[in-house]
Design a protein around this motif. Structure first.
Motif, mmCIF file in Angstrom:
data_model
loop_
_atom_site.group_PDB
_atom_site.id
_atom_site.type_symbol
_atom_site.label_atom_id
_atom_site.label_comp_id
_atom_site.label_asym_id
_atom_site.label_seq_id
_atom_site.Cartn_x
_atom_site.Cartn_y
_atom_site.Cartn_z
ATOM 1 N N GLU A 73 -35.090 38.366 -122.457
ATOM 2 C CA GLU A 73 -35.895 39.488 -122.958
ATOM 3 C C GLU A 73 -37.012 38.984 -123.857
ATOM 4 O OE1 GLU A 73 -34.279 43.016 -124.830
ATOM 5 O OE2 GLU A 73 -32.642 42.999 -123.373
ATOM 6 N N ARG A 74 -36.668 38.087 -124.800
ATOM 7 C CA ARG A 74 -37.678 37.536 -125.712
ATOM 8 C C ARG A 74 -38.765 36.784 -124.953
ATOM 9 N NH1 ARG A 74 -33.302 35.395 -128.246
ATOM 10 N NH2 ARG A 74 -34.105 33.267 -128.004
ATOM 11 N N GLY A 75 -38.393 36.165 -123.842
ATOM 12 C CA GLY A 75 -39.345 35.395 -123.052
ATOM 13 C C GLY A 75 -40.212 36.227 -122.124
ATOM 14 N N GLY A 76 -39.936 37.512 -122.046
ATOM 15 C CA GLY A 76 -40.765 38.386 -121.227
ATOM 16 C C GLY A 76 -40.425 38.385 -119.745
ATOM 17 N N VAL A 77 -39.150 38.093 -119.418
ATOM 18 C CA VAL A 77 -38.729 38.166 -118.015
ATOM 19 C C VAL A 77 -38.839 39.613 -117.564
ATOM 20 C CG1 VAL A 77 -36.780 37.914 -116.431
ATOM 21 C CG2 VAL A 77 -37.240 36.147 -118.143
ATOM 22 N N GLN A 78 -39.476 39.809 -116.425
ATOM 23 C CA GLN A 78 -39.693 41.152 -115.903
ATOM 24 C C GLN A 78 -38.687 41.445 -114.804
ATOM 25 O OE1 GLN A 78 -43.821 40.776 -114.747
ATOM 26 N NE2 GLN A 78 -44.482 41.590 -116.716
ATOM 27 N N GLY A 79 -38.016 42.566 -114.921
ATOM 28 C CA GLY A 79 -37.030 42.952 -113.916
ATOM 29 C C GLY A 79 -35.769 42.112 -114.009
ATOM 30 N N GLU A 80 -34.935 42.293 -113.037
ATOM 31 C CA GLU A 80 -33.658 41.573 -112.976
ATOM 32 C C GLU A 80 -33.874 40.240 -112.271
ATOM 33 O OE1 GLU A 80 -29.763 41.125 -113.970
ATOM 34 O OE2 GLU A 80 -31.044 42.822 -114.495
ATOM 35 N N PRO A 81 -33.484 39.133 -112.913
ATOM 36 C CA PRO A 81 -33.630 37.842 -112.237
ATOM 37 C C PRO A 81 -32.686 37.742 -111.033
ATOM 38 C CG PRO A 81 -32.504 37.563 -114.330
ATOM 39 C CD PRO A 81 -32.908 38.995 -114.238
ATOM 40 N N ARG A 82 -33.114 36.987 -110.043
ATOM 41 C CA ARG A 82 -32.268 36.725 -108.882
ATOM 42 C C ARG A 82 -31.605 35.365 -109.110
ATOM 43 N NH1 ARG A 82 -34.483 36.234 -102.704
ATOM 44 N NH2 ARG A 82 -32.608 35.320 -101.815
ATOM 45 N N VAL A 83 -30.278 35.362 -109.204
ATOM 46 C CA VAL A 83 -29.518 34.146 -109.454
ATOM 47 C C VAL A 83 -28.697 33.826 -108.211
ATOM 48 C CG1 VAL A 83 -27.748 33.044 -110.886
ATOM 49 C CG2 VAL A 83 -29.380 34.644 -111.930
ATOM 50 N N GLU A 84 -28.907 32.623 -107.666
ATOM 51 C CA GLU A 84 -28.168 32.167 -106.487
ATOM 52 C C GLU A 84 -27.408 30.907 -106.864
ATOM 53 O OE1 GLU A 84 -31.432 31.577 -103.816
ATOM 54 O OE2 GLU A 84 -31.449 33.665 -103.185
ATOM 55 N N LEU A 85 -26.113 30.870 -106.547
ATOM 56 C CA LEU A 85 -25.266 29.726 -106.870
ATOM 57 C C LEU A 85 -24.881 28.976 -105.590
ATOM 58 C CD1 LEU A 85 -22.926 31.423 -109.504
ATOM 59 C CD2 LEU A 85 -24.967 30.035 -109.925
#
Length: 87
Positions: A73-85
């Protein structure tokens, strides 16, 4: 080994990078053993972050951390990140 690919857009790369660089200790504590950041060629605020972990469990625990969400949030990420493992 587990590799995480995190895809997300940020409002301002330079502002995001300052926050990202400030949370190195959190990454180490969360099990990140290697990391890299890549910017899309034609859209430099669209990022691919790659994190390596020793185990799938440590990767899942890391992405569930509330302090990680706060940093995003502090870094300004927009929307939900897509995380793939990947294993």
């Amino acid at each position: 080994m587990t590799i995480a690919h995190i895809l997300h857009r940020v409002a301002d790369y330079d502002a995001w990078r300052k926050v990202y660089d400030s949370v190195g200790d959190m990454q180490k504590d969360g099990g990140v053993t290697q990391e890299s950041v890549h910017r899309m060629v034609d859209d430099p605020d669209n990022l691919l972050v790659i994190h390596h972990f020793d185990t799938m469990e440590s990767a899942r625990a890391f992405f569930g951390r509330s302090d990680l969400r706060d940093a995003m949030e502090r870094g300004g990420v927009q929307g939900e990140p897509r995380v793939e493992l990947f294993e």
